[in-house]
Design a protein around this motif. Structure first.
Motif, mmCIF file in Angstrom:
data_model
loop_
_atom_site.group_PDB
_atom_site.id
_atom_site.type_symbol
_atom_site.label_atom_id
_atom_site.label_comp_id
_atom_site.label_asym_id
_atom_site.label_seq_id
_atom_site.Cartn_x
_atom_site.Cartn_y
_atom_site.Cartn_z
ATOM 1 N N ARG A 206 -13.699 -4.841 -7.379
ATOM 2 C CA ARG A 206 -12.679 -3.793 -7.428
ATOM 3 C C ARG A 206 -13.329 -2.527 -7.977
ATOM 4 O O ARG A 206 -13.903 -2.552 -9.069
ATOM 5 N N VAL B 296 -7.979 9.796 2.813
ATOM 6 C CA VAL B 296 -6.790 9.025 3.194
ATOM 7 C C VAL B 296 -6.759 8.860 4.709
ATOM 8 O O VAL B 296 -6.404 7.806 5.229
ATOM 9 N N ARG C 215 0.859 -1.187 0.000
ATOM 10 C CA ARG C 215 0.000 0.000 0.000
ATOM 11 C C ARG C 215 0.895 1.236 0.000
ATOM 12 O O ARG C 215 1.758 1.373 0.854
ATOM 13 N N ASN D 50 -0.474 3.438 -10.542
ATOM 14 C CA ASN D 50 -1.801 3.207 -11.102
ATOM 15 C C ASN D 50 -1.724 2.198 -12.242
ATOM 16 O O ASN D 50 -2.536 1.278 -12.338
ATOM 17 N N ALA D 51 -0.753 2.423 -13.116
ATOM 18 C CA ALA D 51 -0.609 1.545 -14.279
ATOM 19 C C ALA D 51 -0.301 0.115 -13.846
ATOM 20 O O ALA D 51 -0.661 -0.837 -14.537
ATOM 21 N N LEU E 77 -8.644 5.190 3.374
ATOM 22 C CA LEU E 77 -8.984 4.855 1.987
ATOM 23 C C LEU E 77 -7.803 5.167 1.071
ATOM 24 O O LEU E 77 -6.957 5.996 1.392
ATOM 25 N N SER E 78 -7.760 4.497 -0.076
ATOM 26 C CA SER E 78 -6.687 4.748 -1.041
ATOM 27 C C SER E 78 -7.173 5.731 -2.087
ATOM 28 O O SER E 78 -7.895 5.355 -3.012
ATOM 29 N N VAL E 79 -6.781 6.984 -1.912
ATOM 30 C CA VAL E 79 -7.291 8.042 -2.783
ATOM 31 C C VAL E 79 -6.135 8.877 -3.320
ATOM 32 O O VAL E 79 -5.214 9.229 -2.584
ATOM 33 N N VAL E 80 -6.205 9.157 -4.610
ATOM 34 C CA VAL E 80 -5.169 9.906 -5.297
ATOM 35 C C VAL E 80 -5.705 11.284 -5.637
ATOM 36 O O VAL E 80 -6.842 11.410 -6.102
ATOM 37 N N THR F 192 -3.926 6.949 -17.104
ATOM 38 C CA THR F 192 -2.824 6.120 -16.619
ATOM 39 C C THR F 192 -3.296 4.758 -16.103
ATOM 40 O O THR F 192 -2.481 3.892 -15.816
ATOM 41 N N TYR F 193 -4.602 4.565 -15.985
ATOM 42 C CA TYR F 193 -5.090 3.286 -15.466
ATOM 43 C C TYR F 193 -5.202 2.269 -16.604
ATOM 44 O O TYR F 193 -5.661 2.599 -17.695
ATOM 45 N N PRO F 194 -4.768 1.026 -16.344
ATOM 46 C CA PRO F 194 -4.823 0.024 -17.411
ATOM 47 C C PRO F 194 -6.259 -0.392 -17.755
ATOM 48 O O PRO F 194 -7.187 -0.183 -16.971
ATOM 49 N N GLY G 8 -1.556 -1.160 -11.249
ATOM 50 C CA GLY G 8 -2.715 -1.626 -10.476
ATOM 51 C C GLY G 8 -2.446 -1.633 -8.983
ATOM 52 O O GLY G 8 -3.095 -2.363 -8.235
ATOM 53 N N ALA G 9 -1.489 -0.839 -8.552
ATOM 54 C CA ALA G 9 -1.119 -0.836 -7.137
ATOM 55 C C ALA G 9 -2.128 -0.037 -6.308
ATOM 56 O O ALA G 9 -2.906 0.742 -6.837
ATOM 57 N N ASN G 10 -2.057 -0.262 -5.002
ATOM 58 C CA ASN G 10 -2.928 0.431 -4.065
ATOM 59 C C ASN G 10 -2.221 1.709 -3.639
ATOM 60 O O ASN G 10 -1.249 1.666 -2.899
ATOM 61 N N VAL G 11 -2.696 2.848 -4.135
ATOM 62 C CA VAL G 11 -1.933 4.070 -3.909
ATOM 63 C C VAL G 11 -2.812 5.247 -3.492
ATOM 64 O O VAL G 11 -3.919 5.418 -4.010
ATOM 65 N N SER G 12 -2.300 6.019 -2.535
ATOM 66 C CA SER G 12 -2.887 7.306 -2.175
ATOM 67 C C SER G 12 -1.872 8.381 -2.529
ATOM 68 O O SER G 12 -0.669 8.140 -2.497
ATOM 69 N N VAL H 265 3.020 8.100 -8.997
ATOM 70 C CA VAL H 265 1.617 7.709 -8.797
ATOM 71 C C VAL H 265 1.049 7.089 -10.068
ATOM 72 O O VAL H 265 0.369 6.053 -10.031
ATOM 73 N N ARG I 256 -10.643 2.240 -4.696
ATOM 74 C CA ARG I 256 -9.675 3.313 -4.934
ATOM 75 C C ARG I 256 -10.460 4.561 -5.309
ATOM 76 O O ARG I 256 -11.559 4.449 -5.874
#
Lengths: 393, 212
Positions: free
Chosen positions: B30, B67, A324, A349-350, B71-74, B84-86, A352-356, A345, B54
């Motif tokens: 997910r 956060v 995380r 994301n690319a 929670l996992s928040v960007v 950027t997300y696959p 698929g990791a768990n990121v804040s 970041v 997310r």
């Protein structure tokens, strides 16, 4: 010899003593555990100086590794043995702090190549009985992390609950997550980058040239000759220190205020407060830091390019990770700007990791991560609390 | 026309769409919540449905709060950060009450459909009769309880009606898996009601979409 010179020498002597036999804990690694370095060399025997705070639980699941920045050391939350000042991150680490030493077992090591007790260019080379100086092999961030992993092994810890650090410490955090994903439950890289930028390499080169231009540097052999490249190292520190702040913060703190005078002197004394401040920063730094170590630390950062080890794609460094992440940047940081942190970041994301990710608004520049920033503490406290719940702590 | 379950219990009746959205999310999925605010929906989905969630949120305050709740928040926005997300990396990509605030709603929707196996989109319906009436009678940009901003300070730069949204789903090749229109204090319109009725009675709409 004046009283001031005497104090300075005493401080420098104290530091040299810390380099050989630190007042913190030390782990010795003998020839049966050599450290293979990225540069091709190998350290047959070396030592790691480190501090710990709090208590390791029975499951050994509550260990937090704090990684220090360029000129930091293992004294993250205790009185510094040389300067007598508080720990460099005592706002972040301690009882009831975001990294709560009442809950977590906190480890902080002096990095490989450092000068506060972990083997580095100021240490004695057992082969020659002289200080290593430039015969010390150039080390990388990955080498530093390898050495830390050996210490973590020795402490009997399989998985670290968290690895946390800013700037060069953040590079180590990223390297930990990439090299040992299964050993890092949570990672907090702050104000950092996955590769050192051209501009940052340029700043480091200015610092190194200042040191090497000082006649007392003596081709790096100053320790054996009983000299210290004070002026060179001080100038390096002064230049670097500017990059840790921001135009706005400097203006707020000093403006064009004059130092102990009512008018400019039409000379080259420190007329302005900012000049006096920088000179002070430079002069106090040389007493607590080794000039060669400064060369090695800056080089390690310059060489850092995490994606290069993964076919040039940063996301590959984190593929399949379960760690995380909490990435953080500061609006006024122009040394490791938000864009660099956002690159991390996006790669996470690319993958698929768990990121804040949080960008904290402040005018204090790169040094913000070391300062009183309530938003930073709140976010990291929350992130750590959430991760601890999931870790069953 | 039946009342949507649980809808009247909400402290914030304007966000009753979140109940509907939550109802569409499968347990253990997910989930990516784009424009997640302080993480209210994500927290609820994690607690009630055990999702792996997310979030993306523009405001620092929102991100910090989310956060801080674990929670996992960007910090980012739908226009810049979805790329950027696959592909197909989430079961559900949620965009609640945010589409109208994006610079390029079509690209955002395409990204949602690419990232998520299903996209859940909720938005205020600009075709609602009260809005039409205000514009017709007053001749000025409507200000309502749901849309309290003036034309010059609104973050909502790309309003659409339910008709407009239906057209966009056609253009982007999105299939409609489910849809709910809400009116009054969180009541759901009958599924059998025809689109013209939705477009004039519905204050908010929630669509579940997938790539055809």
């Amino acid at each position: 010899m004046s009283a001031i010179d005497h104090t300075v020498n005493a401080t420098a002597e104290l530091r040299r003593a810390e380099t050989q036999s630190p007042s913190s804990r030390v782990a010795l690694f003998e020839a049966d555990q050599p450290l293979a370095l990225d540069g091709g060399a190998s350290l047959a025997s070396f030592q790691i100086a480190y501090q710990t705070y709090g208590t390791l639980n029975a499951e050994k699941s509550n260990a937090v590794l704090v990684c220090h920045a360029l000129t930091g050391d293992q004294h993250v939350a205790n009185i510094h043995p040389i300067t007598g000042k508080g720990g460099w991150w005592s706002l972040m680490v301690g009882p009831g702090r975001p990294i709560d030493t009442d809950r977590f077992f906190v480890i902080c090591t002096n990095v490989l190549g450092g000068c506060m007790g972990t083997t580095g260019p100021a240490s004695f080379d057992p082969a020659s009985g002289e200080p290593y100086a430039l015969s010390f092999p150039v080390v990388t961030i990955r080498d530093m992390v390898r050495a830390q992993a050996m210490l973590v092994d020795r402490l009997g810890i399989d998985t670290l609950f968290a690895v946390v650090g800013g700037s060069m410490g953040g590079m180590q955090v990223l390297q930990w997550a990439a090299s040992y994903p299964e050993r890092v439950f949570a990672a907090v890289p702050i104000a950092t980058a996955a590769r050192h930028s051209s501009q940052n390499i340029a700043f480091h080169e200015v610092g190194r040239q200042a040191i090497m231009a000082d006649p007392d540097w003596s081709g790096g052999n100053y320790l054996a000759l009983g000299r210290t490249p004070r002026k060179g190292l001080a100038v390096a520190r002064m230049a670097a220190h500017i990059t840790y702040l921001s135009d706005e913060a400097l203006h707020r703190k000093f403006g064009r205020n004059l130092q102990d005078r009512l008018a400019i002197t039409f000379g080259f004394d420190a007329d302005f407060q900012i000049e006096s401040y920088l000179r002070h920063q430079g002069m106090t730094f040389v007493d607590r830091f080794d000039a060669n170590s400064y060369l090695y630390m800056t080089r390690a950062m310059d060489y850092f390019d995490l994606a290069a080890d993964y076919d040039g794609t940063l996301a590959n460094a984190f593929r399949g990770t379960k760690t995380r992440f909490c990435v953080m940047s500061f609006t006024s940081d122009w040394l490791f700007p938000t864009s660099e942190n956002r690159t991390i970041v996006h790669a996470l994301n690319a993958a698929g990791a768990n990121v804040s990710f949080v960008e904290v608004e402040t005018d204090k520049g790169h040094d913000s991560f070391l300062l009183e920033e309530p938003e930073m503490f709140a976010t990291i406290s929350g992130f750590i609390a959430g991760a601890a719940r999931r870790r069953g702590l | 026309m039946s009342e949507f379950p649980g809808a009247t219990m909400r402290a914030d009746p304007d966000r009753v769409d979140l109940d509907v959205v939550a109802g569409f999310v499968a347990p253990g999925a997910r989930v990516l919540d784009v424009g997640c605010g302080d993480g209210e929906l994500l927290l609820r989905l994690e607690t009630e449905k055990g999702v792996d969630g997310r979030g993306i949120e523009l405001s620092q305050k929102g991100v910090n709060e989310a956060v801080g709740r674990g929670l996992s928040v960007v910090q980012g926005d739908a226009d810049h950060d979805l790329a950027t997300y696959p592909d197909q990396s989430f079961d559900f990509a949620i965009l609640s009450q945010t589409l109208q605030a994006t610079h390029n709603p079509r690209t955002v929707l395409e990204n949602l459909l690419r990232i998520g196996r299903k996209a859940i989109v909720s938005f205020p319906n600009f075709g609602h009769w009260r809005i039409r009436a205000k514009l017709l009678l007053n001749g000025r940009m409507p200000i309502t309880e749901n849309l309290p901003y003036r034309w010059y300070n609104t973050p909502n730069i790309h309003f659409c009606t339910i008709y407009d949204f239906l057209a966009l789903t056609e253009e982007t090749g999105a299939g409609i898996e489910a849809a709910v229109a809400l009116y009054g204090r969180g009541r759901a319109l009958s599924e059998r009601a025809p689109w013209p009725v939705w477009n004039i009675i519905g204050e908010q709409a929630v669509f579940v979409l997938s790539k055809r």
